[in-house]
Scaffold this motif. Structure first.
Motif, short mmCIF file in Angstrom:
data_model
loop_
_atom_site.label_atom_id
_atom_site.label_comp_id
_atom_site.label_asym_id
_atom_site.label_seq_id
_atom_site.Cartn_x
_atom_site.Cartn_y
_atom_site.Cartn_z
N HIS A 175 0.89 -1.31 -0.35
CA HIS A 175 0.15 0.10 -0.17
C HIS A 175 1.22 1.61 0.10
O HIS A 175 1.84 1.62 0.79
N GLN B 129 1.16 3.40 3.22
CA GLN B 129 1.35 2.76 4.09
C GLN B 129 2.87 2.07 4.00
O GLN B 129 3.70 1.58 4.84
N ASN C 181 -9.20 -9.45 4.06
CA ASN C 181 -9.88 -8.84 5.49
C ASN C 181 -10.02 -7.70 4.75
O ASN C 181 -10.87 -6.77 5.74
N ARG C 182 -9.80 -7.40 3.81
CA ARG C 182 -9.68 -5.41 3.90
C ARG C 182 -10.62 -5.15 2.19
O ARG C 182 -11.12 -4.29 2.14
N GLN C 183 -9.97 -5.90 1.31
CA GLN C 183 -10.42 -5.68 -0.18
C GLN C 183 -11.60 -6.89 -0.41
O GLN C 183 -10.85 -8.26 -0.08
N PRO D 249 -4.95 -9.27 1.15
CA PRO D 249 -5.65 -8.75 2.08
C PRO D 249 -7.06 -9.11 1.80
O PRO D 249 -7.68 -8.31 1.86
N SER E 115 0.62 -8.45 -0.76
CA SER E 115 -0.65 -7.34 -0.17
C SER E 115 -1.07 -6.51 -0.74
O SER E 115 -2.07 -7.03 -1.82
N TRP F 39 -3.71 -7.51 -4.54
CA TRP F 39 -4.90 -7.27 -4.50
C TRP F 39 -5.22 -6.63 -6.37
O TRP F 39 -5.53 -6.93 -7.32
N ILE G 13 -1.50 -8.32 10.26
CA ILE G 13 -2.70 -7.06 9.77
C ILE G 13 -3.70 -8.13 8.65
O ILE G 13 -4.97 -7.70 9.14
N VAL G 14 -3.42 -9.04 8.73
CA VAL G 14 -4.31 -10.63 7.65
C VAL G 14 -4.55 -11.42 8.66
O VAL G 14 -3.73 -12.32 8.30
#
Length: 215
Positions: A34, A37, A135-137, A133, A108, A112, A159-160
Motif C-alpha cells: 500500500h 502505508q 480481510n480488507r479488500q 489482504p 499485500s 490485490w 494485519i491479515v
C-alpha cells in the motif's frame, strides 16, 4: 538492475528492470504494498520476489505506483493503481514482444492489484500472491480465477488473519480448470521479517515445480 522511466496514465512511472539474457524469456511484473502505508518497489518482500523471478530467467519489472518515489500522480484507492499496473505490463511487453509467458506477483495491496490485473489480461499465465489482504479488500471479482497460481501467507500475520486468506484460497481451489497452491509459512508476520529466505524458497520452489508452464 537499471532504473527505468515509462509513461503511466497520470504521468511518468519509476521502475527497476532486469532483462534476461535468455532469448524470448518469460516476463514477470512485481507489485508493491500500500502506497499510503510506506509501500514501494524497494520493499524487502518485493525485492525478494524480483530476485526469485530474475534468477529463473525471467525479465522482471518492479515499479512505484503513482505518487510513490519519482512516480507522478496521487494515490487513487486502487483504481488508478490498477491502471498503473496495466501501463507497466504494456511497457514490459513492449520490451519483450516475444516473451514465452507472462506472470504477475504482488505483496499485500500489490497482490490485490495483481489479481485484478489477472482478470483483465488473458495473457497472464500465472500469479504469486503474498499476504493478499482478504480481510480488507474485495476479492469477489475472482469469479472464476482465470489462471493457476500460488498464495503465500504467514501464520503470525498481524494485519491479515490467516483464516481470511485460507477462505480465499479454498474458494479459488474449488475450480476445476485451475490449481491454486496455498502455503503458510510458520512464524512469519505480514512483512516476513526474519522469514524472507523461507518466502523466497517457497516461491522459487513453486516456479521450479511449474517450469513446464513457464517455458
Amino acid at each position: 538492475m537499471p532504473d527505468v522511466i515509462f509513461n503511466g496514465p497520470e504521468g511518468r512511472l519509476e521502475g527497476r528492470y532486469h532483462h534476461s539474457k535468455t532469448p524470448n524469456a518469460p516476463i514477470a511484473l512485481i507489485l508493491h504494498p500500500h502506497p499510503q502505508q510506506g509501500g514501494s518497489m524497494n520493499n524487502k518482500v518485493v525485492y525478494a520476489l524480483h530476485h526469485v523471478f530474475s534468477r529463473r530467467g525471467f525479465s522482471v519489472l518492479r515499479f512505484n505506483f503513482r505518487g510513490v518515489g519519482r512516480s507522478q500522480g496521487v494515490f487513487d484507492n486502487g483504481q488508478g493503481e490498477l491502471s498503473d499496473a496495466a501501463s507497466a505490463l504494456d511497457w514490459l511487453q513492449g520490451i519483450n514482444a516475444n516473451a514465452t509467458n507472462c506472470w504477475v506477483a504482488g505483496f499485500s495491496f500489490g497482490a490485490w492489484i495483481g489479481m485484478q490485473l489477472l482478470m483483465r489480461r488473458p495473457e497472464i499465465s500465472g500469479f504469486v500472491a503474498v499476504s493478499p489482504p482478504a480481510n480488507r479488500q474485495d476479492f469477489t471479482f475472482l469469479a472464476p480465477c482465470p489462471s493457476s497460481g500460488l498464495i503465500v501467507h504467514g501464520d503470525r500475520d498481524e494485519i491479515v488473519p490467516d483464516a481470511a486468506v485460507a477462505k480465499l484460497a479454498a474458494k479459488l481451489s474449488t475450480q476445476k480448470t485451475i490449481t491454486v497452491d496455498y502455503t503458510v509459512i510458520p512464524g512469519a508476520t505480514h512483512f516476513f521479517t526474519d522469514h524472507l529466505e523461507h518466502l523466497a524458497k517457497t516461491v522459487g520452489g513453486y516456479l521450479d515445480a511449474n517450469a513446464d508452464r513457464i517455458r
